[in-house]
Enzyme design. Structure first.
Site, PDB file in Angstrom:
ATOM      1  N   HIS A  17     -46.714   4.440  58.655  1.00 19.85           N
ATOM      2  CA  HIS A  17     -46.729   4.553  57.196  1.00 19.85           C
ATOM      3  C   HIS A  17     -45.385   4.156  56.592  1.00 19.85           C
ATOM      4  O   HIS A  17     -45.325   3.672  55.462  1.00 19.85           O
ATOM      5  CB  HIS A  17     -47.093   5.984  56.787  1.00 19.85           C
ATOM      6  CG  HIS A  17     -48.511   6.345  57.096  1.00 19.85           C
ATOM      7  ND1 HIS A  17     -49.478   6.478  56.127  1.00 19.85           N
ATOM      8  CD2 HIS A  17     -49.137   6.600  58.274  1.00 19.85           C
ATOM      9  CE1 HIS A  17     -50.639   6.801  56.690  1.00 19.85           C
ATOM     10  NE2 HIS A  17     -50.447   6.889  57.997  1.00 19.85           N
ATOM     11  N   ASP A 104     -47.386   7.038  49.336  1.00 19.04           N
ATOM     12  CA  ASP A 104     -48.527   6.947  50.227  1.00 19.04           C
ATOM     13  C   ASP A 104     -49.657   7.827  49.682  1.00 19.04           C
ATOM     14  O   ASP A 104     -49.414   8.906  49.141  1.00 19.04           O
ATOM     15  CB  ASP A 104     -48.117   7.425  51.625  1.00 19.04           C
ATOM     16  CG  ASP A 104     -49.109   7.040  52.700  1.00 19.04           C
ATOM     17  OD1 ASP A 104     -50.265   7.507  52.638  1.00 19.04           O
ATOM     18  OD2 ASP A 104     -48.741   6.275  53.610  1.00 19.04           O
TER      19      ASP A 104
END
Length: 450
Positions: A17, A104
């Site tokens: 990520h 995110d």
């Protein structure tokens, strides 16, 4: 300073990520010289510099905020970033006209307090493919509440694998909980291109059309792309000879399209018996290979590498194993790479497509089965090692041998390599001046800088 805007990147604190938002940070610095603040942790901050995500000059322009996470499971530990991030936003709000938070999707809970500050707006970073995300959203809407009619068979032109077995109940619960904190974002950002997934980005736009002002921006790939040794975006790591990884020097000695690359990402591990079957299949295929194996942290214990010493002796000169980090982008960009056995995490997919390398899809979990469907069934630049319905079964060495030979030596494999090369060239062109992704990136910057 008061007339400037700044970007605050809030990734989920794991390698897969962090990576795309680091690439995006370098891209925004290279293109607009915009100030970047980046949330990192004690665990990941050193790796950012060691692994060379971008040029030294652009890395030095990123303001890393290194926070300590408590000794808890990562999902739970990440929620403890809420207060430190809000404190940081208060400080930044005094020095900038506008703060753009790109976070995110699974960090939505952590950034929820942005609404308390008048000069902060957020954009959700979707860490998976638009294709996979759209399917998940569409399936979650009850039939009587779907905002428009849609025949998925007409849209997809391929069968959709079940989501059964993709995520554990705790991961699913955590992810679904994040949606409670959505609704106030100004837009969504995707690490993809409308050239690849325009149909699915458009469908996501249609789903959010009732919310005025929410915009969707797809201007990937965020990763640097290399073509004939020339970087279209010069924000890559230092590629001087003394800093090149040993595996790249080995690849230099191999013929064009002669090596198959094997990697299953930084958080995925195969069981020992599956590793042995993979090794046997590679050995029997007689094809050249580069296999990258990571140590994977599992339940606070380090899972050690499988003992393959005798195997390595038998394949010496034909294949090598790297037991640590390896420069995946540079490997995929190398002319000797003719295919990629991948778990089909979205980072690996978009990187492989951008380098024009076909994929042998071997999904393990999460979004990977449907990413594999996009690769193999929609874009047709890959082949499945086995159907997702049989994901719990051991993939035998004869199956691995067959699919490796098919990709590397058959007519079908050569045609797939040609399609991959063509799509990669188109995708690389999309980020150049006047390209689809370049135009969309300019639109995003104009929007946040309005």
């Amino acid at each position: 300073m008061e007339d400037q805007i700044t970007l605050l990147m809030v990734p989920f604190p794991s390698h897969g990520h962090l990576n795309p938002l680091l690439h995006l940070s370098h891209l925004m610095i290279f293109s607009y010289n915009i100030p970047i603040h980046f949330i990192s942790t004690h665990t990941h901050q050193p790796k950012i510099h060691i692994h060379g995500y971008g040029s030294i000059s652009s890395t030095n322009k990123i303001h890393f905020h290194d926070f300590q996470l408590p000794s808890l499971p990562l999902l739970e530990a990440s929620t403890h970033l809420r207060q430190p991030i809000y404190n940081l936003l208060i400080k930044l709000a005094k020095n900038f006209r506008r703060i753009i938070v790109i976070h995110d999707l699974i960090m939505s809970n952590v950034v929820q307090d942005f609404k308390l500050l008048s000069n902060v707006e957020t954009y959700v970073f979707n860490p998976i493919s638009a294709f996979t995300y759209f399917l998940g959203v569409w399936e979650s809407i009850p039939k009587e509440m779907k905002p428009f009619e849609l025949d998925l068979n007409d849209v997809l032109e391929c069968s959709i694998p079940s989501s059964k077995g993709c995520v554990t109940p705790d991961v699913l619960e955590f992810t679904m909980n994040q949606y409670k904190y959505l609704g106030s974002e100004s837009g969504w950002v995707y690490n993809t291109s409308r050239i690849l997934e325009g149909k699915y980005v458009h469908l996501l736009e249609m789903l959010s059309s009732r919310r005025l002002g929410v915009k969707h921006f797809a201007f990937g790939p965020f990763n640097p792309v290399e073509f004939k040794g020339q970087l279209l975006l010069d924000h890559s790591a230092d590629n001087s000879e003394e800093n090149r990884h040993e595996c790249l020097k080995w690849l230099d000695e191999q013929e064009k399209d002669s090596v198959i690359y094997i990697a299953f990402g930084s958080t995925t591990s195969l069981k020992n018996d599956q590793i042995q079957e993979l090794a046997n299949g590679l050995e029997r295929s007689m094809e050249k290979f580069l296999w990258v194996m990571h140590e994977v942290e599992e339940n606070s214990k380090i899972k050690r590498f499988h003992d393959l010493e005798k195997f390595e002796e038998r394949v010496k000169g034909r294949g090598i194993i790297v037991r640590d980090w390896a420069p995946q982008l540079e490997i995929l960009a190398h002319s000797s790479i003719g295919g990629f056995i991948s778990h089909c995490g979205w980072n690996s997919c978009i990187e492989s497509i951008s380098m024009g390398v076909p994929i042998v899809a071997w999904p393990i979990q999460y979004d990977q089965p449907r990413n594999a469907t996009l690769i193999c069934g929609v874009l047709k630049v890959g082949m499945m090692v086995r159907d997702w319905e049989h994901h719990e079964q051991l993939v035998m060495s004869n199956t691995i041998e067959k699919v490796v030979k098919m990709l590397m030596k058959s007519k079908e494999g050569n045609e797939m390599r040609q399609r991959s090369a063509m799509l990669g060239e188109i995708l690389r062109g999309s980020i150049g001046e006047g390209g689809v992704s370049s135009v969309e990136r300019e639109a995003f910057f104009a929007h946040i800088n309005r």
